[in-house]
Enzyme design. Sequence first.
Site, mmCIF file in Angstrom:
data_model
loop_
_atom_site.group_PDB
_atom_site.id
_atom_site.type_symbol
_atom_site.label_atom_id
_atom_site.label_comp_id
_atom_site.label_asym_id
_atom_site.label_seq_id
_atom_site.Cartn_x
_atom_site.Cartn_y
_atom_site.Cartn_z
ATOM 1 N N HIS A 1 0.821 -1.221 0.000
ATOM 2 C CA HIS A 1 0.000 0.000 0.000
ATOM 3 C C HIS A 1 0.855 1.272 0.000
ATOM 4 C CE1 HIS A 1 -3.933 -2.012 0.667
ATOM 5 N NE2 HIS A 1 -3.238 -2.881 1.366
ATOM 6 N N ASP B 1 -1.046 -5.111 5.992
ATOM 7 C CA ASP B 1 -2.027 -5.947 5.301
ATOM 8 C C ASP B 1 -1.708 -6.090 3.820
ATOM 9 O OD1 ASP B 1 -2.562 -3.130 5.152
ATOM 10 O OD2 ASP B 1 -4.433 -3.616 4.109
ATOM 11 N N GLU B 2 -2.231 -7.156 3.242
ATOM 12 C CA GLU B 2 -2.285 -7.354 1.783
ATOM 13 C C GLU B 2 -0.956 -7.037 1.093
ATOM 14 O OE1 GLU B 2 -6.917 -6.240 0.890
ATOM 15 O OE2 GLU B 2 -5.534 -4.573 1.086
ATOM 16 N N ALA B 3 0.146 -7.478 1.695
ATOM 17 C CA ALA B 3 1.466 -7.201 1.091
ATOM 18 C C ALA B 3 1.789 -8.291 0.066
ATOM 19 C CB ALA B 3 2.519 -7.113 2.184
#
Length: 494
Positions: free
Chosen positions: A238, A301-303
């Site tokens: 992100h 998150d969501e790496a």
Amino acid sequence: MRAPMRRLGDVIPLPASVRPDEAATFTVTADTAVHADPAASGVAELLAGLLREASGHPIPLSANGSIKLLLDGGTGADDGKNPEGYALVIEADGVTLRAPSAQGLFNGVQTIRQLIPLGTGGDVPLPGGRIEDEPRFAYRGTMLDLARHFFTPEQVRDYIDAIVQFKINHLHLHLTDDQGWRLVIDSWPRLTEVSGGEGTGVDGAGPGFLTANDYTDLVAYAAERFVTIVPEIDMPGHVNAAQVAYPELTADGQAPEPRTDTKVGYSSLVASSEKTYEFVEDVLRELAALTPGPYLHIGGDEAFATPPEDYRTFMTRVLPLVGKYGKRAIGWHEMATVDLPPTAIPQYWRIEPSNEEVARAAAAGHQVIMSPADRTYLDMKYEKYDESSPLGLDWAGLVGIQRSYDWDPAERLPGVGEESVLGVESALWSETLRSLDDVCFMTFPRLAAIAEVAWTPRAARDWEPFSRRLGAFGPRWSAQGITFYQDPEIDWES
Ligand code: TNX
């Protein structure tokens, strides 16, 4: 015109203990004054303001006022009392609110506020009886995404006013993401110069950023209302907006294109580069210096663009930096794939019924924040809501009010029981939001349901009576000018 007297238990979140005394009513008249311990004068002024607004009477602060706000004298730390608890006694000849701390008194004032019948002008009747109350969980939060769409300090202040009525005591601000960077960092000024202005945010429709002064003022405004700001810098994923501003944060040194779409999982800081840790440490140091609260949220998150080994390298180096600047790290639960420093707090956000890493962290003594998306995500569309609405997403399913209410934070994940749950947080991601009305529409009434999940004892919670109290709250939102979803399943009072 004034609505009829309220019932003592008509409060959200439902207090732990309510004993009405129908024979007693206290009436706020032109002679009523508020007395408070000097250390509670801010809270007393707040209550007097609410009563002035409702009655039109002068309601001064005065040593012999019949409404008394008293600090117990205990520190709240070692006398066994929850510092956030309070006791409220309403009798014919006076009102007494006692608490171990100003925060407890503030919580009691939120209760009194809901006991004031709607309407303006003239005497105000308050229902007699006794309320003894304290929260089940210490952390009751909600998250607002300023990165996908920026909201101004004024809008955030209005939002704080709207959430404190439900005894929410943490506001988590998601300050950075692929589409924008929303807080000035002096040592890396291009973050906001390049990625905070015009054309940033989803569809380029959410420009703006906070200066250090804006942020400090916001933190102070929140603190006056006993809300702790939890700032988030999301990493190692992100980070596209940061990389657009500083190409040296990419693997090949080339600036990526600015992004205004809603995809996730494509950007990553470089775990093997010293530049990365220089950047992260500068940002965390500045953020810690601006933040009086105990927490810094480091995302995590969501790496998906960070190989698992690199993710572990990154987190293992970054987590101690939070401690170095005197703060406790909160991170999305993916963070728990590494061995965490003792004070770190994973935040569970997925929809699966179990999670090994979070269970392992709880077994190691970590506290956990519960934000399961299928119960607490305020950006999910409402159940039965007009499918054509542009607001909200649906990847975690449709989330109706009862879905947000009928679950238990201490039974949600195997291995994460009552003792491991620090609290509950809802999250409002802003990909589809454009205004404060959009924000409030998605937030209310679901936040009221989640606030009760986090505050009220499990045994006292029940959907049917809650939905009636919610229906009675509707006119309050309307009177406050707060947009909310008028779910047709709820019997809204007019
Ligand atoms: C997942 S929840 C995300 C966000 C999105 C959100 C949309 C989480 C930790 N990450 O990047 O905005 O879904 O609901």
